[in-house]
Design an enzyme around this catalytic site. Structure first.
Site, PDB file in Angstrom:
ATOM      1  CB  ALA A   1      -0.838  -0.043   1.040  1.00 20.05           C
ATOM      2  CB  THR A   2       4.049   2.245   1.722  1.00 16.99           C
ATOM      3  OG1 THR A   2       3.671   1.955   2.913  1.00 16.99           O
ATOM      4  CG2 THR A   2       4.943   3.525   1.686  1.00 16.99           C
TER       5      THR A   2
ATOM      6  CG  ASN B   1      -3.538   2.989  10.439  1.00 18.56           C
ATOM      7  OD1 ASN B   1      -3.966   4.170   9.979  1.00 18.56           O
ATOM      8  ND2 ASN B   1      -2.283   3.026  10.995  1.00 18.56           N
TER       9      ASN B   1
ATOM     10  CD  GLN C   1      -5.495  -1.507   9.040  1.00 18.23           C
ATOM     11  OE1 GLN C   1      -6.120  -2.617   9.482  1.00 18.23           O
ATOM     12  NE2 GLN C   1      -4.116  -1.426   9.379  1.00 18.23           N
TER      13      GLN C   1
ATOM     14  CB  ALA D   1      -1.207  -9.206  -0.111  1.00 17.73           C
TER      15      ALA D   1
ATOM     16  CB  CYS E   1       5.764   4.950  14.354  1.00 21.66           C
ATOM     17  SG  CYS E   1       6.518   5.631  16.276  1.00 21.66           S
TER      18      CYS E   1
HETATM   19  C1  LIG Z   1      -0.400  -0.885   6.465  1.00 20.94           C
HETATM   20  C2  LIG Z   1      -1.101   0.333   5.887  1.00 20.94           C
HETATM   21  C3  LIG Z   1      -0.501   1.001   4.990  1.00 20.94           C
HETATM   22  C4  LIG Z   1       0.895   0.444   4.351  1.00 20.94           C
HETATM   23  O1  LIG Z   1       0.836  -0.657   3.794  1.00 20.94           O
HETATM   24  P1  LIG Z   1       2.232  -1.663   3.400  1.00 20.94           P
HETATM   25  O2  LIG Z   1       1.780  -2.537   2.522  1.00 20.94           O
HETATM   26  O3  LIG Z   1       2.611  -2.084   4.492  1.00 20.94           O
HETATM   27  O4  LIG Z   1       3.025  -0.752   2.615  1.00 20.94           O
HETATM   28  C5  LIG Z   1      -1.048   2.028   4.494  1.00 20.94           C
HETATM   29  N1  LIG Z   1      -2.106   2.646   5.076  1.00 20.94           N
HETATM   30  C6  LIG Z   1      -2.841   1.818   6.131  1.00 20.94           C
HETATM   31  C7  LIG Z   1      -4.277   2.642   6.500  1.00 20.94           C
HETATM   32  C8  LIG Z   1      -2.136   0.685   6.600  1.00 20.94           C
HETATM   33  O5  LIG Z   1      -2.740   0.260   7.605  1.00 20.94           O
END
Ligand SMILES: *Cc1c(COP(=O)(O)O)cnc(C)c1O
Length: 394
Positions: free
Chosen positions: A75-76, A155, A183, A204, A330
């Site tokens: 997601a990042t 999150n 999430q 995933a 963090c």
């Molecule tokens: C975990 C998370 C991310 C980051 O996802 P990654 O796949 O670990 O990079 C971004 N946004 C939210 C809300 C998350 O919970």
């Protein structure tokens, strides 16, 4: 025949890969190890077919089309690609982005980079439940706004935001809408059409799949959404994200999506039951414990509880057999008050006395009972041994 310890209750940070997902992935390491872009032989074709199936499984979970799914590392990366790619692609049309104070660092950090590049960012405040005002959103959108980015579910406090209403506003005002749904996907029903989103980031490892694989949904429109790629190369993923595909990861992501689609409904009811038992158990055992965030519009597995007068980091040190977290995971070694808890109106002291519980697929009733008993004991002992802390905040 005791309970296996430690107990994992940090499912917002990451989840255990479902054994069914592992089974689906295994052949793609050693038997079907071809490059999905190899068009000249059976190894490549079989890898490509597996990627196609996974793409359909993932698209189906969010009611998208398979060619609207771009694979990334998580997601990042998806968020960076969406926000920077749109900012760059639409620079000629405007320089303003709207987001929310309680977003994940992946969004907030990317927005800071956009600001250094000359963009203007509005961060909408939230109420004590973690909800934005849709009126404030409407007022924030100007002629210069090119993108609105609002998370689907938080999150830390689990607040689920009203994407359909937000999406409708963006559509009416002709502004692109991105949502960080890391999430939410696999936990609550997500529908890119009814939510009017143009871009959605998800991953995933938050839905019982492997780490290091994620997706960016990009709506197919005409004219095409002009997103500037961050990674150039062989033109994979429609030129939006080059690089050899992580075939086993993608297959696992697909299987995780298929399982979530089938089981989400029953699973969220079961998990909400465990969460309610945990909240009720802790709040009735400890007079100074309180639930942070929204009581209604909340992810089934989330409970964020503050223990008045206690330092959450010290509480966790005494609780080595239960894996939970303070605020967000963090990278800093120093405990800092969470920006999310601050945004919902908690003082730094209240925020530092809060613990996030994330209940997931593999948690049991027995584990929740143990957790209630253990935390109640530890909190009572800490309050007895450091009487100065007792009622410090009430
Ligand atoms: C975990 C998370 C991310 C980051 O996802 P990654 O796949 O670990 O990079 C971004 N946004 C939210 C809300 C998350 O919970």
């Amino acid at each position: 025949m005791g309970l296996a310890l430690p107990i994992y209750l940090d499912n917002h940070a990451t989840t255990c890969v479902d054994p069914r997902v592992v089974d689906a992935m295994l052949p793609y390491f050693t038997a079907v190890y071809g490059n999905a872009a190899s068009r000249q032989h059976e190894f490549g074709w079989r890898a490509e077919a597996a990627v196609g199936k996974a793409r359909r499984q993932i698209a189906s979970l969010i009611h998208a089309e398979e060619h609207e799914i771009i694979f990334t590392s998580g997601a990042t990366e998806s968020i960076n690609l969406a926000l920077k790619g749109i900012a760059e692609g639409y620079r000629g049309r405007g320089n303003h982005v709207v987001t929310v104070e309680t977003e994940h660092q992946a969004v907030l950090g990317t927005c800071e980079t956009l600001e250094s590049a000359g963009f203007t960012v509005t961060r909408l405040p939230v109420d004590e439940a973690g909800q934005i005002s849709t009126e404030a959103l409407e007022n924030a959108i100007t002629e210069d706004t090119i993108l609105v980015s609002v998370m689907a579910a938080n999150n830390e406090i689990g607040t689920v935001l009203p994407l359909e209403r937000i999406g409708r506003i963006c559509r009416e005002r002709n502004v692109l809408f991105h949502t960080d749904a890391a999430q939410a996907v696999g936990k609550i029903p997500m529908d890119v059409s009814s939510m009017h989103v143009e871009l959605m980031s998800f991953t995933a490892h938050k839905m019982y799949g492997p780490k290091g694989i994620g997706a960016l949904y990009i709506r197919k429109t005409s004219p095409r959404i002009a997103l500037t790629p961050a990674i150039d190369g062989g033109g994979h993923e429609q030129g939006v994200r080059s690089g050899t595909l992580n075939v086993p990861g993608i297959v696992g992501f697909g299987e995780a999506a298929a399982i979530a689609g089938r089981e989400m409904h029953a699973e969220s009811a079961r998990i909400a039951g465990l969460r309610d038992a945990l909240v009720h158990g802790l709040l009735s055992a400890l007079e100074d414990a309180e639930l942070n965030g929204d009581r209604e519009d909340r992810l089934a597995g989330n409970a964020n509880i503050r223990f008045a007068g206690l330092r959450a980091d010290k509480l966790l040190l005494a609780l080595k057999d239960i894996a939970v977290s303070t605020g967000s995971a963090c990278s800093s070694a120093l405990p800092r008050p969470s920006h999310v808890l601050r945004a919902i109106g908690l003082s730094d002291e209240e925020s530092m006395s809060s613990i996030r519980f994330g209940i997931g697929r593999f948690n049991t009733e027995e584990q929740i009972e143990y957790t209630i008993g253990r935390i109640a004991d530890v909190v009572k002992t800490m309050r007895r041994t450091s009487p100065s802390h007792h009622h410090a905040l009430s």
